[in-house]
Write an enzyme that holds these catalytic residues in place. Sequence first.
Site, PDB file in Angstrom:
ATOM      1  N   ARG A 105     101.195  41.186  46.565  1.00  0.00           N
ATOM      2  CA  ARG A 105     101.401  41.929  45.300  1.00  0.00           C
ATOM      3  C   ARG A 105     100.789  41.243  44.087  1.00  0.00           C
ATOM      4  O   ARG A 105     101.113  41.555  42.945  1.00  0.00           O
ATOM      5  CB  ARG A 105     102.888  42.206  45.049  1.00  0.00           C
ATOM      6  CG  ARG A 105     103.514  43.068  46.094  1.00  0.00           C
ATOM      7  CD  ARG A 105     104.719  43.804  45.522  1.00  0.00           C
ATOM      8  NE  ARG A 105     105.308  44.648  46.541  1.00  0.00           N
ATOM      9  CZ  ARG A 105     106.255  44.261  47.371  1.00  0.00           C
ATOM     10  NH1 ARG A 105     106.755  43.043  47.285  1.00  0.00           N
ATOM     11  NH2 ARG A 105     106.730  45.085  48.270  1.00  0.00           N
ATOM     12  N   LYS A 127      88.571  45.146  35.473  1.00  0.00           N
ATOM     13  CA  LYS A 127      88.352  46.214  36.464  1.00  0.00           C
ATOM     14  C   LYS A 127      88.024  45.552  37.799  1.00  0.00           C
ATOM     15  O   LYS A 127      87.112  44.722  37.874  1.00  0.00           O
ATOM     16  CB  LYS A 127      87.189  47.120  36.051  1.00  0.00           C
ATOM     17  CG  LYS A 127      87.585  48.191  35.067  1.00  0.00           C
ATOM     18  CD  LYS A 127      86.462  49.188  34.881  1.00  0.00           C
ATOM     19  CE  LYS A 127      86.855  50.262  33.886  1.00  0.00           C
ATOM     20  NZ  LYS A 127      85.739  51.185  33.586  1.00  0.00           N
ATOM     21  N   GLU A 169      73.175  46.423  30.612  1.00  0.00           N
ATOM     22  CA  GLU A 169      74.543  46.492  30.074  1.00  0.00           C
ATOM     23  C   GLU A 169      74.580  45.916  28.655  1.00  0.00           C
ATOM     24  O   GLU A 169      75.357  46.363  27.811  1.00  0.00           O
ATOM     25  CB  GLU A 169      75.530  45.747  30.984  1.00  0.00           C
ATOM     26  CG  GLU A 169      75.655  46.309  32.403  1.00  0.00           C
ATOM     27  CD  GLU A 169      76.423  47.637  32.493  1.00  0.00           C
ATOM     28  OE1 GLU A 169      76.902  48.157  31.469  1.00  0.00           O
ATOM     29  OE2 GLU A 169      76.529  48.163  33.630  1.00  0.00           O
ATOM     30  N   LYS A 209      82.330  43.749  24.411  1.00  0.00           N
ATOM     31  CA  LYS A 209      83.184  44.228  25.496  1.00  0.00           C
ATOM     32  C   LYS A 209      84.636  43.797  25.281  1.00  0.00           C
ATOM     33  O   LYS A 209      85.568  44.581  25.481  1.00  0.00           O
ATOM     34  CB  LYS A 209      82.654  43.736  26.850  1.00  0.00           C
ATOM     35  CG  LYS A 209      83.587  44.148  27.976  1.00  0.00           C
ATOM     36  CD  LYS A 209      82.953  44.489  29.253  1.00  0.00           C
ATOM     37  CE  LYS A 209      84.001  45.110  30.178  1.00  0.00           C
ATOM     38  NZ  LYS A 209      83.564  45.359  31.501  1.00  0.00           N
ATOM     39  N   GLU A 219      91.495  52.116  29.692  1.00  0.00           N
ATOM     40  CA  GLU A 219      90.513  53.200  29.566  1.00  0.00           C
ATOM     41  C   GLU A 219      91.167  54.562  29.331  1.00  0.00           C
ATOM     42  O   GLU A 219      90.866  55.540  30.002  1.00  0.00           O
ATOM     43  CB  GLU A 219      89.612  53.238  30.812  1.00  0.00           C
ATOM     44  CG  GLU A 219      88.299  53.954  30.537  1.00  0.00           C
ATOM     45  CD  GLU A 219      87.289  53.790  31.665  1.00  0.00           C
ATOM     46  OE1 GLU A 219      86.865  52.658  31.927  1.00  0.00           O
ATOM     47  OE2 GLU A 219      86.940  54.800  32.267  1.00  0.00           O
ATOM     48  N   ARG A 223      87.673  52.727  25.611  1.00  0.00           N
ATOM     49  CA  ARG A 223      86.958  51.996  26.674  1.00  0.00           C
ATOM     50  C   ARG A 223      85.941  52.887  27.387  1.00  0.00           C
ATOM     51  O   ARG A 223      84.999  52.382  28.014  1.00  0.00           O
ATOM     52  CB  ARG A 223      87.964  51.386  27.664  1.00  0.00           C
ATOM     53  CG  ARG A 223      87.278  50.490  28.680  1.00  0.00           C
ATOM     54  CD  ARG A 223      88.194  49.605  29.466  1.00  0.00           C
ATOM     55  NE  ARG A 223      87.436  48.795  30.400  1.00  0.00           N
ATOM     56  CZ  ARG A 223      87.917  47.768  31.066  1.00  0.00           C
ATOM     57  NH1 ARG A 223      89.166  47.398  30.884  1.00  0.00           N
ATOM     58  NH2 ARG A 223      87.163  47.101  31.910  1.00  0.00           N
ATOM     59  N   ASN A 227      81.227  53.297  29.356  1.00  0.00           N
ATOM     60  CA  ASN A 227      80.612  54.098  30.425  1.00  0.00           C
ATOM     61  C   ASN A 227      79.336  54.791  29.975  1.00  0.00           C
ATOM     62  O   ASN A 227      78.751  55.564  30.742  1.00  0.00           O
ATOM     63  CB  ASN A 227      81.596  55.145  30.930  1.00  0.00           C
ATOM     64  CG  ASN A 227      82.638  54.510  31.815  1.00  0.00           C
ATOM     65  OD1 ASN A 227      82.298  53.845  32.776  1.00  0.00           O
ATOM     66  ND2 ASN A 227      83.893  54.680  31.469  1.00  0.00           N
ATOM     67  N   HIS A 230      76.536  55.594  32.359  1.00  0.00           N
ATOM     68  CA  HIS A 230      77.033  55.419  33.732  1.00  0.00           C
ATOM     69  C   HIS A 230      77.297  56.730  34.473  1.00  0.00           C
ATOM     70  O   HIS A 230      77.298  56.739  35.697  1.00  0.00           O
ATOM     71  CB  HIS A 230      78.304  54.567  33.736  1.00  0.00           C
ATOM     72  CG  HIS A 230      78.029  53.102  33.499  1.00  0.00           C
ATOM     73  ND1 HIS A 230      77.500  52.633  32.318  1.00  0.00           N
ATOM     74  CD2 HIS A 230      78.187  52.009  34.298  1.00  0.00           C
ATOM     75  CE1 HIS A 230      77.367  51.317  32.398  1.00  0.00           C
ATOM     76  NE2 HIS A 230      77.776  50.912  33.582  1.00  0.00           N
ATOM     77  N   HIS A 234      75.474  56.277  37.743  1.00  0.00           N
ATOM     78  CA  HIS A 234      76.158  56.218  39.039  1.00  0.00           C
ATOM     79  C   HIS A 234      75.635  57.309  39.980  1.00  0.00           C
ATOM     80  O   HIS A 234      75.529  57.086  41.194  1.00  0.00           O
ATOM     81  CB  HIS A 234      77.671  56.368  38.876  1.00  0.00           C
ATOM     82  CG  HIS A 234      78.340  55.092  38.447  1.00  0.00           C
ATOM     83  ND1 HIS A 234      79.525  55.062  37.755  1.00  0.00           N
ATOM     84  CD2 HIS A 234      77.993  53.801  38.622  1.00  0.00           C
ATOM     85  CE1 HIS A 234      79.869  53.811  37.522  1.00  0.00           C
ATOM     86  NE2 HIS A 234      78.957  53.016  38.049  1.00  0.00           N
ATOM     87  N   HIS A 249      72.130  48.108  40.025  1.00  0.00           N
ATOM     88  CA  HIS A 249      73.034  48.857  39.150  1.00  0.00           C
ATOM     89  C   HIS A 249      72.472  49.009  37.726  1.00  0.00           C
ATOM     90  O   HIS A 249      72.455  50.100  37.164  1.00  0.00           O
ATOM     91  CB  HIS A 249      74.399  48.162  39.119  1.00  0.00           C
ATOM     92  CG  HIS A 249      75.369  48.776  38.166  1.00  0.00           C
ATOM     93  ND1 HIS A 249      75.908  50.025  38.350  1.00  0.00           N
ATOM     94  CD2 HIS A 249      75.884  48.328  36.978  1.00  0.00           C
ATOM     95  CE1 HIS A 249      76.719  50.318  37.344  1.00  0.00           C
ATOM     96  NE2 HIS A 249      76.722  49.309  36.499  1.00  0.00           N
TER      97      HIS A 249
END
Length: 344
Positions: A105, A127, A169, A209, A219, A223, A227, A230, A234, A249
């Site tokens: 956990r 993330k 980025e 960031k 997010e 936030r 993206n 993206h 993506h 990427h």
Amino acid sequence: MNQNIIISRNLHADLSAAIGRVQPDRLFVLTDTTTRDLCWPLIRESCDATLITIGATDEAKTLDSLASVWTALGDGGATRHSLLINLGGGMVTDLGGFAASTFKRGIAYINIPTTLLAMVDASVGGKTGINFRGLKNEIGVFSAASSVILDTQFLHTLDSENIRSGYAEMLKHGLISDETMLTELLGFDIFHPDFVHLKEMVAKSVKVKERVVAEDPLEQGLRKALNLGHTVGHAFESLALAENRTVLHGYAVAWGLVCELYLSATRCGFPAERLHQVAQFVKETYGHFAFTCREYDRLYELMTHDKKNSAGIINFTLLGGVGDIRINQQASRDDIFEMLDYYQ
Ligand code: GLY
């Protein structure tokens, strides 16, 4: 999000201090096969740790690799009070962060990113996750590293493609931030980088960031600005993956930025001149992503899987100008096809 971000001048001292904050009973270091050979020797003396290694590249960002890390932690006697240090690029910091956050956990973890992409983006902001069923980062949790140690000495041995990938980025951070930062980024010679200047720019980029994540760690709103580029990026990446084409990427993000700045110009008044400057920079730095209009439907379908979407509607982050962020912008199928025409 309580994340201690260190721009390191002395990796050994900074790592010892970061481990000291956690006071773990056992230490584990996660590398991939590349960072095991190139980077692990640089920290081995700072920590008496059990080494865990997974395959390199995004293809190893799988449930099987994740299970192998859980197994190694279990076999190595990890407890709730153990610490995992992720030493590698975004694949290692994402997968390692997820492994740590779910083992018993949740145990503490530290990120030491070794690529530009991981330094300015993946390793910062909590993330974590893995790819699943052909979709990037489909399974994961938000969970902050206890410390992130950024040491740009790792960049000296990084190949030019991976430097450029991370730089996309940084370009995104410039676009959501301010004109001065964007102008500096567009004027930098990324093919022959001055590493002292790059280190300063990395520190500025990470600050952007950090600011965004501090305001909206999960997010829910702002936030989503991170993206930018993206939603389309993506989709390009997933299409390339399905067609066995290798695409880094950051390259996909750079191409996605051009597409989404076109949407920004047509829908939100983003200045055409800035669009052309960025498009020119992206073309010179990243080349062109080839696809035909027969693939528009597939690309559209891939965009419908984006995590920002709700109720089947594709949500973009767009810009009204540099630093003028417009989240939750919807575009129709026709708008998206027109954008792909522009990109072509
Ligand atoms: N890579 C985007 C984010 O961390 O939110």
